[in-house]
Design a protein around this motif. Structure first.
Motif, mmCIF file in Angstrom:
data_model
loop_
_atom_site.group_PDB
_atom_site.id
_atom_site.type_symbol
_atom_site.label_atom_id
_atom_site.label_comp_id
_atom_site.label_asym_id
_atom_site.label_seq_id
_atom_site.Cartn_x
_atom_site.Cartn_y
_atom_site.Cartn_z
ATOM 1 N N LYS A 470 65.564 -1.823 -13.889
ATOM 2 C CA LYS A 470 65.115 -3.104 -14.438
ATOM 3 C C LYS A 470 64.948 -2.997 -15.963
ATOM 4 C CE LYS A 470 61.914 -6.402 -12.532
ATOM 5 N NZ LYS A 470 60.726 -6.535 -11.706
ATOM 6 N N ILE A 471 64.326 -1.894 -16.379
ATOM 7 C CA ILE A 471 64.091 -1.698 -17.817
ATOM 8 C C ILE A 471 65.427 -1.528 -18.543
ATOM 9 C CG2 ILE A 471 63.054 -0.151 -19.546
ATOM 10 C CD1 ILE A 471 60.872 0.467 -17.433
ATOM 11 N N LEU A 472 66.326 -0.744 -17.944
ATOM 12 C CA LEU A 472 67.647 -0.526 -18.557
ATOM 13 C C LEU A 472 68.366 -1.865 -18.757
ATOM 14 C CD1 LEU A 472 69.979 1.494 -19.387
ATOM 15 C CD2 LEU A 472 70.843 1.167 -17.069
ATOM 16 N N LEU A 473 68.396 -2.668 -17.710
ATOM 17 C CA LEU A 473 69.119 -3.942 -17.799
ATOM 18 C C LEU A 473 68.478 -4.863 -18.836
ATOM 19 C CD1 LEU A 473 70.070 -4.706 -14.072
ATOM 20 C CD2 LEU A 473 71.410 -3.553 -15.834
ATOM 21 N N ALA A 474 67.148 -4.810 -18.933
ATOM 22 C CA ALA A 474 66.465 -5.657 -19.925
ATOM 23 C C ALA A 474 66.855 -5.215 -21.343
ATOM 24 C CB ALA A 474 64.959 -5.574 -19.727
ATOM 25 N N GLU A 475 66.912 -3.905 -21.583
ATOM 26 C CA GLU A 475 67.319 -3.379 -22.904
ATOM 27 C C GLU A 475 68.737 -3.841 -23.247
ATOM 28 O OE1 GLU A 475 65.942 -1.746 -25.299
ATOM 29 O OE2 GLU A 475 64.168 -0.740 -24.523
ATOM 30 N N LEU A 476 69.632 -3.735 -22.270
ATOM 31 C CA LEU A 476 71.031 -4.088 -22.521
ATOM 32 C C LEU A 476 71.183 -5.592 -22.720
ATOM 33 C CD1 LEU A 476 72.730 -1.668 -19.954
ATOM 34 C CD2 LEU A 476 72.709 -1.454 -22.442
ATOM 35 N N HIS A 477 70.412 -6.353 -21.963
ATOM 36 C CA HIS A 477 70.484 -7.806 -22.097
ATOM 37 C C HIS A 477 70.018 -8.227 -23.487
ATOM 38 C CE1 HIS A 477 70.503 -11.984 -20.891
ATOM 39 N NE2 HIS A 477 69.294 -12.106 -21.384
ATOM 40 N N GLU A 478 68.974 -7.571 -23.964
ATOM 41 C CA GLU A 478 68.458 -7.910 -25.297
ATOM 42 C C GLU A 478 69.550 -7.720 -26.363
ATOM 43 O OE1 GLU A 478 64.700 -6.375 -27.848
ATOM 44 O OE2 GLU A 478 66.643 -5.398 -28.000
ATOM 45 N N ALA A 479 70.344 -6.649 -26.204
ATOM 46 C CA ALA A 479 71.422 -6.397 -27.167
ATOM 47 C C ALA A 479 72.493 -7.486 -27.084
ATOM 48 C CB ALA A 479 72.046 -5.024 -26.908
ATOM 49 N N GLN A 480 72.809 -7.899 -25.868
ATOM 50 C CA GLN A 480 73.814 -8.960 -25.689
ATOM 51 C C GLN A 480 73.348 -10.245 -26.383
ATOM 52 O OE1 GLN A 480 76.767 -9.222 -23.562
ATOM 53 N NE2 GLN A 480 76.810 -6.997 -23.566
ATOM 54 N N VAL A 481 72.059 -10.549 -26.229
ATOM 55 C CA VAL A 481 71.507 -11.755 -26.863
ATOM 56 C C VAL A 481 71.594 -11.616 -28.380
ATOM 57 C CG1 VAL A 481 69.398 -13.139 -27.189
ATOM 58 C CG2 VAL A 481 69.991 -12.268 -24.906
ATOM 59 N N LYS A 482 71.195 -10.448 -28.871
ATOM 60 C CA LYS A 482 71.214 -10.175 -30.317
ATOM 61 C C LYS A 482 72.630 -10.372 -30.892
ATOM 62 C CE LYS A 482 69.583 -7.974 -34.037
ATOM 63 N NZ LYS A 482 68.480 -8.445 -34.829
ATOM 64 N N PHE A 483 73.645 -9.940 -30.142
ATOM 65 C CA PHE A 483 75.022 -10.052 -30.641
ATOM 66 C C PHE A 483 75.640 -11.416 -30.325
ATOM 67 C CE2 PHE A 483 75.225 -5.228 -29.561
ATOM 68 C CZ PHE A 483 74.499 -4.930 -30.702
ATOM 69 N N GLY A 484 74.845 -12.310 -29.755
ATOM 70 C CA GLY A 484 75.322 -13.669 -29.462
ATOM 71 C C GLY A 484 76.364 -13.719 -28.365
ATOM 72 N N LEU A 485 76.265 -12.819 -27.397
ATOM 73 C CA LEU A 485 77.320 -12.730 -26.376
ATOM 74 C C LEU A 485 76.928 -13.313 -25.025
ATOM 75 C CD1 LEU A 485 78.593 -9.148 -27.223
ATOM 76 C CD2 LEU A 485 79.746 -11.290 -27.675
ATOM 77 N N THR A 486 75.705 -13.810 -24.890
ATOM 78 C CA THR A 486 75.339 -14.324 -23.566
ATOM 79 C C THR A 486 75.584 -15.823 -23.504
ATOM 80 O OG1 THR A 486 73.106 -14.489 -24.364
ATOM 81 C CG2 THR A 486 73.642 -12.605 -22.964
#
Ligand SMILES: Cc1cc2nc3c(=O)[nH]c(=O)nc-3n(C[C@H](O)[C@H](O)[C@H](O)COP(=O)(O)OP(=O)(O)OC[C@H]3O[C@@H](n4cnc5c(N)ncnc54)[C@H](O)[C@@H]3O)c2cc1C
Length: 486
Positions: A470-486
């Motif tokens: 859960k923590i791993l996916l949250a970290e990765l999701h945050e990066a996707q948001v930061k890069f404007g990819l979601t």
């Protein structure tokens, strides 16, 4: 208890499957019955698709040494076709080159598996060639065997205490895994590179070592020619080359839309070959050792490995486990490391008559500690680099990539990008000039620290997996948001 046909069935006899089979035999002193099943005929062992053993063919000497030290398996010429001193990466503007030192080989992918089969047979491994596997057999939440079609369409059905899936990046077995499991079944399209290459003989054109150098594997970064990927010119001799490129579909679509073009992979590869000043009159290799392998396209997964690689009676390795490094799509090294580690864990599990998820869990932990812990952070870096323009990549390589970063990458570690540190007055002007780029690089570096720590704390047993994941996916999701990819 019903007697099984084999102790282990290895599904797919490519780089990973053949190494895993030989490793299990090695670590168990050949005490168990191991069957490798592959759809190819023996003379075509390891062939990925109808169009060949599609690969850039580059592998580091370190990876082969690891295999040799742990299993006694060694290779030589002709399968180690050509030796190189390192990898040279050129910026899109061609003005900056970065050398990642370290000996390696550009191998002959057609001959290499022949040698692997020989090594495995010597260790008592059995083979079923010409069998296309279709399904995993399951009973009461356990994988119990495989079914498929043999020569002439005959039904093939065998049972085993453990099935190892090494059928490569298009694994149907993993996608249709018929038991509850923590293994992810589907890969996100953005985490797949479409790639293609030729094996050419040629005459030397302009004497420009930035285009062809028999001593170095050359990578050309270019978001126009290889959007979201890179182009490569890997020497196989003085007048022979493995040349090609990879693209990310999303990045190619974006590039086509921006430029109003409809370029496709093969057109980009041909344009790249034509732009190479040092390669004149390229023609497909005429060597019998390359017959049926001179050109072709295939795919490479470029995310972190599957977050869990085991289930009851089942394990996954190599491209089927998404092991290639996210940053350069190199999958041979990870397949060798993964296969040796899996081989050791499986030998222990068979000895204990226990091939449950819990018993095999050690493979997850050891692979993560030994090789996998850097991969999530490389996934984030790769994702970020895919969003950059040629101009930013050239600038970043010139001013923000330090000697320390190069050394870190050479040792498969994440670059720190200390040159974007504002406390250093030399950097200040550049960081201000390219503040977005500097912030992005710093973000990937900070994120990598957290991801590495998190991966090194991979749960020792399956019980801790859910909260860790859960923590791993949250970290990765945050990066996707930061890069404007979601
Ligand atoms: C264009 C390209 C360039 C690359 N360049 C490099 C590079 O330079 N360096 C590097 O390290 N990595 C590179 N890679 C990645 C590397 O080739 C792979 O990581 C590596 O081959 C993975 O090995 P594998 O055994 O997991 O899978 P594979 O090599 O794909 O082997 C899978 C085997 O399983 C068999 N199989 C599949 N499905 C079935 C089925 N249903 N039934 C029976 N048999 C089946 C296949 O026929 C094959 O023999 C590249 C990949 C591509 C596509």
């Amino acid at each position: 208890m019903v007697e099984k046909d084999y102790d282990v069935i290895v599904a797919g006899g490519g780089m990973a499957g053949l190494t895993t089979a030989a490793s299990i035999a090695h670590f168990s002193n050949q005490r168990f019955r191991i069957l490798v099943v592959d759809r190819n005929t023996p003379d075509l062992a390891g062939r990925k698709t109808g169009s060949g053993w599609i690969c850039g063919d580059a592998v580091s000497k370190n990876s082969l040494d690891y295999l040799a030290q742990n299993t006694g398996i060694t290779f030589e010429k002709p399968e180690l076709e050509h030796e190189v001193e390192g990898v040279l990466v050129y910026s899109p503007d061609h003005k900056t080159k970065v050398l990642f030192e370290g000996r390696g080989f550009v191998i002959n992918r057609k001959l290499f598996p022949q040698k692997q089969v020989e090594h495995a047979r010597k260790r008592g491994v059995e083979f079923a060639f010409g069998v296309s596997l279709e399904k995993l057999l399951a009973e009461n939440g356990w994988i119990t065997g495989v079914t498929g079609r043999g020569p002439g369409g005959s039904v093939f059905k065998k049972t085993a205490s453990l099935v190892i899936d090494s059928t490569g990046s298009a694994s149907l077995l993993r996608t249709n895994l018929p038991i509850p499991s923590k293994i992810e079944r589907e890969l996100n399209r953005d985490d797949l590179e479409s790639t293609g290459r030729y094996i050419y003989e040629f005459e030397r054109g302009e004497d420009d070592l930035s285009y062809f150098d028999p001593r170095y594997a050359i990578i050309h970064l270019d978001q126009y020619l290889a959007p979201g990927g890179y182009c490569w010119t890997f020497p196989k001799g003085e007048n022979k080359v493995n040349i090609g490129l990879g693209v990310q579909k999303r990045a190619l679509d974006r590039r086509n839309e921006k430029s109003g073009s409809k370029s496709v992979l093969n057109e980009l590869i041909d344009t790249y070959v034509a732009s190479n000043k040092s390669i004149k009159n390229p023609r497909l290799s005429t060597s019998p050792d390359d017959a049926g392998n001179q050109k072709g396209n295939w795919q490479v997964p470029v995310r972190r490995p599957n977050d869990c690689m085991v289930a009851n009676g089942y394990a996954v390795v190599g491209d089927a486990a998404w092991m290639p490094r996210p940053i350069d799509a190199g999958g041979i090294g990870p397949a060798l490391y993964g296969s040796v580690i899996l081989g050791r864990v499986v030998a222990d599990a068979l000895e204990a008559h226990d091939t449950s998820e819990d018993r095999l869990w050690k493979y997850n932990v050891e692979y993560m500690h030994h090789y996998g812990y850097q991969m999530a952070s490389f996934e984030v870096l790769r994702t970020y680099l895919q969003t950059l323009s040629n101009d930013d990549i050239s600038y970043g390589m010139r001013y923000f990539l330090s000697e320390e970063d190069i050394s870190l990458i050479t040792h498969r570690k994440h670059p720190r990008f200390r040159n974007v540190d504002l406390l250093n007055p030399v950097n200040l002007v550049r960081v201000v000039e390219r503040s977005g780029l500097a912030r992005g690089l710093k973000y990937t570096s900070d994120k990598s620290e957290r991801l590495i720590q998190h991966n090194l704390a991979y749960p020792e047993s399956s019980a801790g997996f859910e909260s860790w994941h859960k923590i791993l996916l949250a970290e990765l999701h945050e990066a996707q948001v930061k890069f404007g990819l979601t």
